[in-house]
Enzyme design. Structure first.
Site, PDB file in Angstrom:
ATOM      1  N   LYS A 124      27.991  -5.712  16.922  1.00 25.27           N
ATOM      2  CA  LYS A 124      27.660  -6.862  17.788  1.00 25.27           C
ATOM      3  C   LYS A 124      27.104  -6.419  19.140  1.00 25.27           C
ATOM      4  CE  LYS A 124      31.905  -8.561  17.543  1.00 25.27           C
ATOM      5  NZ  LYS A 124      32.518  -8.001  16.316  1.00 25.27           N
ATOM      6  N   THR A 125      27.827  -5.498  19.784  1.00 28.92           N
ATOM      7  CA  THR A 125      27.433  -5.102  21.148  1.00 28.92           C
ATOM      8  C   THR A 125      26.054  -4.449  21.135  1.00 28.92           C
ATOM      9  OG1 THR A 125      29.725  -4.813  21.790  1.00 28.92           O
ATOM     10  CG2 THR A 125      28.082  -3.686  23.133  1.00 28.92           C
ATOM     11  N   GLU A 168      26.931 -12.049  22.741  1.00 27.98           N
ATOM     12  CA  GLU A 168      27.780 -11.387  21.754  1.00 27.98           C
ATOM     13  C   GLU A 168      28.866 -12.381  21.338  1.00 27.98           C
ATOM     14  OE1 GLU A 168      30.780  -7.563  21.440  1.00 27.98           O
ATOM     15  OE2 GLU A 168      29.077  -7.447  22.806  1.00 27.98           O
TER      16      GLU A 168
END
Length: 455
Positions: A124-125, A168
């Site tokens: 995600k990041t 995010e």
């Protein structure tokens, strides 16, 4: 009626954030301050982020106490703050409304035209960071909320215009179900956070609900190579773009070349050439992350050359295969946040492609429940390095009620050692690792401190 943050912002009423030093909370505090809202907050300890917020005008109390809440019009909390917290108790006594952090973000997102929410068990990041750089390159002036320090925006928050929001989006405690995506990206779906979710089906159900948050004219981007992700989008009546190496994927890589772990490839959308990408971060998993961004960018009509330029600029975010330095004996030290077996496998496969002599992995398991639930997977993942050096389990929010330890892992992994402290681990690696070797400090806790000791 659902509580909204908007009237408090419009009327410039004081908003109090419990746990204001947390990643997403400090970003929320900064965004509210930028709108002219009086902000107060509390946290256990001073940090660089709380001091930054104080400079921007927030009033911050160190330690949690009932009186910190007095005079606030709204309280915002994270899932980590429990009902017995004195500030939550006092807010209820005084009739001050209390809202979850994710709900607050969801209310704010609703004001933006394009909201790209990037979700998945892993990546995600990194993918949020890649998407941010593409959006900046394409002059979309994005507002950004990301879970780790991104050098290109000088932190975890970028305040842009109301045209584009890149966020995010985490599934833990179903927090992403409060968000307002117009583009929902699902990178992968696996068993994780089993202290909250019942099982894998429960997780798939949560991602399905997330995809349904997109409007009818929105987009769902999903990994064609991941069967659980594909299961999550079954029956979602939205435009769906798939990405991956599967023949059926809408967005696919072609003419892939790999040099010391770094991927370059053409991006094809429905069989037509879109752009050529050369990544500045290593690993096949990053090719997949980039393809997800290409799908969202294509939908937003971002020209291919701007996508390529944005991806080329992404050199990594904090604690994602981040170079710490070299030891006096000449070993390279890299830190990585991987704490789920799939992430660990991806990171170790990447390291293997980079030509190191031997790979030492100093791993700190994260939470007792995860270690127990995924024990066999951890054993398989750690077998991919030349030697696993295990730190004690990082408890995070848990007590060890299940009687599991890193010694149990070490016994199951050939050649592994389990040591009782970071000092012992650092001493061991100083003796064992030399020129041409890689020391990978790995985990979501504070194992990165070992790398700092070594260099």
């Amino acid at each position: 009626m659902e509580l909204s943050i908007k009237p408090f912002i419009q009327n410039k009423k004081r908003i109090h954030l419990v746990g204001i030093g947390g990643v997403s909370m400090n970003s929320l505090g900064e965004l509210l301050l930028s709108m002219g809202v009086p902000v107060s907050g509390s946290d256990r300890a001073h940090s660089a982020v709380t001091e930054r917020l104080e400079r921007l005008g927030a009033v911050i109390h160190y330690g949690h106490a009932a009186e910190n809440v007095d005079g606030a019009a709204l309280l915002i909390r994270t899932a980590a703050v429990h009902d017995d917290n004195p500030e939550i108790v006092r807010a209820h006594e005084l009739g001050i409304p209390v809202m979850e952090r994710a709900q607050a973000w969801g209310c704010l997102m609703a004001d933006y035209k394009d909201v790209i929410c990037l979700s998945g068990t892993h990546g995600k990041t990194t993918t949020t960071s890649m998407m941010t750089l593409i959006a900046m390159q394409a002059a979309l002036d994005p507002t950004v909320m990301v879970g780790s320090n991104l050098p290109a925006i000088g932190g975890t928050l970028r305040i842009g215009s109301h045209g584009c929001f890149v966020a995010e989006s985490c599934e833990y405690c179903n927090s992403f179900l409060s968000f307002a995506p117009t583009i929902a990206v699902v990178l992968n779906v696996e068993a994780d956070h089993l202290d909250f979710f019942k099982d894998l089906d429960d997780i798939i159900h949560s991602f399905h609900a997330f995809c349904l948050l997109t409007p009818k004219d929105g987009l769902v981007v999903v990994n064609a190579d991941d069967p659980h992700a594909m299961q999550a989008v079954q029956g979602v009546d939205r435009k769906i773009m798939t990405f991956g190496e599967a023949e059926t994927a809408n967005v696919r890589p072609a003419h892939v070349t790999v040099e010391r772990g770094y991927y370059a490839f053409d991006v094809m959308v429905d069989g037509k050439y879109y752009t050529h990408v050369r990544l500045s971060v290593p690993g096949r998993h990053n090719m997949m992350n980039a393809l997800a961004c290409c799908a969202a960018s294509w939908f937003l009509h971002v020209p291919g050359e701007q996508v390529a330029a944005g991806l080329d600029q992404f050199k990594g975010s904090s604690r994602r295969f981040e170079l710490t330095g070299k030891t006096p004996a000449g070993a390279t030290v890299v830190d990585d946040y991987a704490h789920h077996p799939s992430e660990m496998r991806a990171t170790l496969h990447t390291a293997r492609q980079m030509g190191f002599r031997r790979i030492f992995c100093a791993f700190q398991p994260h939470t007792y429940t995860r270690t127990k639930a995924l024990f066999d997977e951890f054993v398989k993942a750690l077998a991919l390095c030349d030697q696993a050096v295990l730190a004690p389990i990082y408890a995070a929010r848990e007590q060890n009620t299940i009687g599991i330890s890193s010694d149990d892992l070490a016994r199951a992994i050939p050649g592994a050692v389990s040591l009782g402290s970071f000092e012992e681990i650092a001493d061991y690696l100083r003796r064992e690792a030399g020129e041409g070797d890689l020391i990978l400090t790995m985990g979501a806790g504070d194992i990165y401190k070992v790398g700092k000791m070594l260099v």
